[in-house]
Write an enzyme that holds these catalytic residues in place. Structure first.
Site, short mmCIF file in Angstrom:
data_model
loop_
_atom_site.label_atom_id
_atom_site.label_comp_id
_atom_site.label_asym_id
_atom_site.label_seq_id
_atom_site.Cartn_x
_atom_site.Cartn_y
_atom_site.Cartn_z
N ASP A 110 0.62 -1.14 -0.45
CA ASP A 110 0.17 0.13 -0.33
C ASP A 110 0.74 1.12 -0.03
O ASP A 110 0.43 2.00 0.47
CB ASP A 110 -1.00 -0.44 1.01
CG ASP A 110 -2.23 -1.62 0.84
OD1 ASP A 110 -2.61 -0.86 -0.47
OD2 ASP A 110 -2.37 -1.59 1.98
N ASP A 171 -6.63 -5.23 -4.04
CA ASP A 171 -6.64 -3.63 -3.99
C ASP A 171 -5.35 -3.77 -4.66
O ASP A 171 -4.84 -1.60 -5.00
CB ASP A 171 -5.83 -3.38 -3.13
CG ASP A 171 -7.55 -4.03 -1.74
OD1 ASP A 171 -7.43 -5.22 -1.97
OD2 ASP A 171 -7.70 -3.72 -0.31
#
Length: 394
Positions: A110, A171
């Site tokens: 991330d 994601d």
């Protein structure tokens, strides 16, 4: 700040009013939090300070969601030109520079979310050289997670952790733009190669034959053999987690635009069609797409907001004009429902821009609350409708 005339499903006054409400909430949150970071989700519709953890103090810059606040500040500045939004964003940017240089809480894919919406955005909007350097450092850290010969970037955890070894999640498609940007800046082919290989692996294995998606997928990190799909936050391994499907729409479309891989365009279309087929009557999904009208399962407005952005992105790159028009129309319908049914009755009633999101229902985390990412993608959706020529940070 008057928006252009949107497609059916929203009206210009409706969008302008929604933007005004969002901006007022963002300004209140600047006053409330200052340089400290709110937590991932609200509690009873109010954000609290991010808890202290692993030596990082209360309100500190840790976890994967802090940059969504920064991204909202940049959007607010672009919408208004008001310097208080920009000044608050620059405070965050300086802290993200510190975080990457201190190598603080970086064991995650991330980094793409974290640095695209903070330092890359600062570079794009103001040619901030220090932010550019920090962004390149973050991209280098992200490349450390690239696993040969699997050709994937590992999602979470220390690379030596056997529980996480060889695992990626849907994601991750949204984290690839940091590497694409780094490749553009440096001319180094390793960044583009990682994006091309990683997205091809997800297209091949995380997208199922029925056009739904796994949340997570494992490869053998040593041999590169694909192993199995599963879920971490969905209802079941074989169900379709709504937020993941929305990431698929947006992420495959964005990566098609930079790789030219036609199969990624088709993957985005397939994700979109499945998502739209499984929406309830009000166009905002349940937290997992296994649920349908009549269920008492919680909704996930954040998945809807991501899907709006993804559908508009897909429309902008789709080579089929009729399909592009359909993606745009459906995006506006979903956004209209978010504005009408999922925003606070009055902006001051919540610290969140949209209500009724879900973070992680299996773990009881952030269920039926506001979320930082839901707020960011809702405001990005409003920006995309109000200003179709807006240049995304991704």
């Amino acid at each position: 700040m008057t928006s252009t005339s949107p497609a059916p499903g929203t009206t210009a006054p409706q969008v302008d009013d929604a933007i005004a409400d969002a901006l007022s909430t963002i300004r209140r949150n600047i006053a409330k939090f200052g340089a400290a970071y709110p937590d991932d989700t609200t509690v009873d519709d109010r954000y609290e300070l991010r808890p202290a953890e692993r030596g990082i103090p209360l309100g500190g810059n840790r976890g994967w969601t802090t940059s969504f606040r920064t991204g909202m500040l940049w959007l607010a500045w672009e919408l208004t030109g008001a310097e208080d939004y920009r000044e608050a964003a620059l405070v965050d940017v300086a802290d993200f520079e510190r975080r990457v240089r201190a190598e603080e809480d970086l064991d995650t894919h991330d980094l793409g979310f974290l640095y695209t919406l903070s330092t890359v955005a600062s570079w794009r909007l103001g040619a901030d050289e220090a932010a550019r350097d920090a962004s390149l450092l973050a991209a280098d850290h992200l490349m450390r997670r690239f696993l040969e010969p699997a050709g994937i970037i590992q999602a979470w955890g220390d690379l030596s952790d056997p529980a996480q070894r060889g695992r990626t999640i849907i994601d991750s498609l949204m984290n690839m733009p940091l590497l694409t940007w780094a490749g553009e800046q440096t001319g180094e082919p390793r960044f583009d190669d990682a994006v091309r290989r990683h997205t091809a692996q997800l297209r091949e294995h995380i997208l199922r034959e029925d056009d739904s998606t796994f949340h997570t997928f494992y490869w053998d990190a040593e041999t590169g053999e694909p192993l199995r799909g599963g879920t971490e936050q969905g209802a079941a391994d074989e169900s379709c987690w709504a937020r993941g499907q929305a990431w698929g729409i947006y992420g495959f479309a964005m990566n098609y635009a930079v790789t030219g891989d036609e199969q990624l365009l088709e993957a985005s279309r397939r994700c979109a069609e499945y998502f739209l087929r499984h929406l309830p009557a009000d166009d905002v999904p349940f937290w997992d797409l296994v649920y349908t009208d009549g269920s008492d399962a919680p909704r996930d407005s954040s998945a809807a907001a991501i899907a709006v952005c993804g559908l508009i992105e897909l429309a902008s790159v789709d080579t089929d004009a009729a399909r592009a028009a359909e993606w745009t129309a459906r995006a506006h319908q979903i956004l209209a429902s978010l504005i009408e049914n999922y925003t606070p009755a009055a902006a001051e009633d919540s610290d969140a821009l949209i209500l009724h999101s879900v973070y992680d229902l299996p773990k009881g985390n952030g269920v039926d609350e506001g979320t930082l990412w839901g707020d960011y993608f809702y405001l990005e959706a409003l920006m995309r409708v109000a200003r179709p020529d807006w240049k995304k940070y991704w």
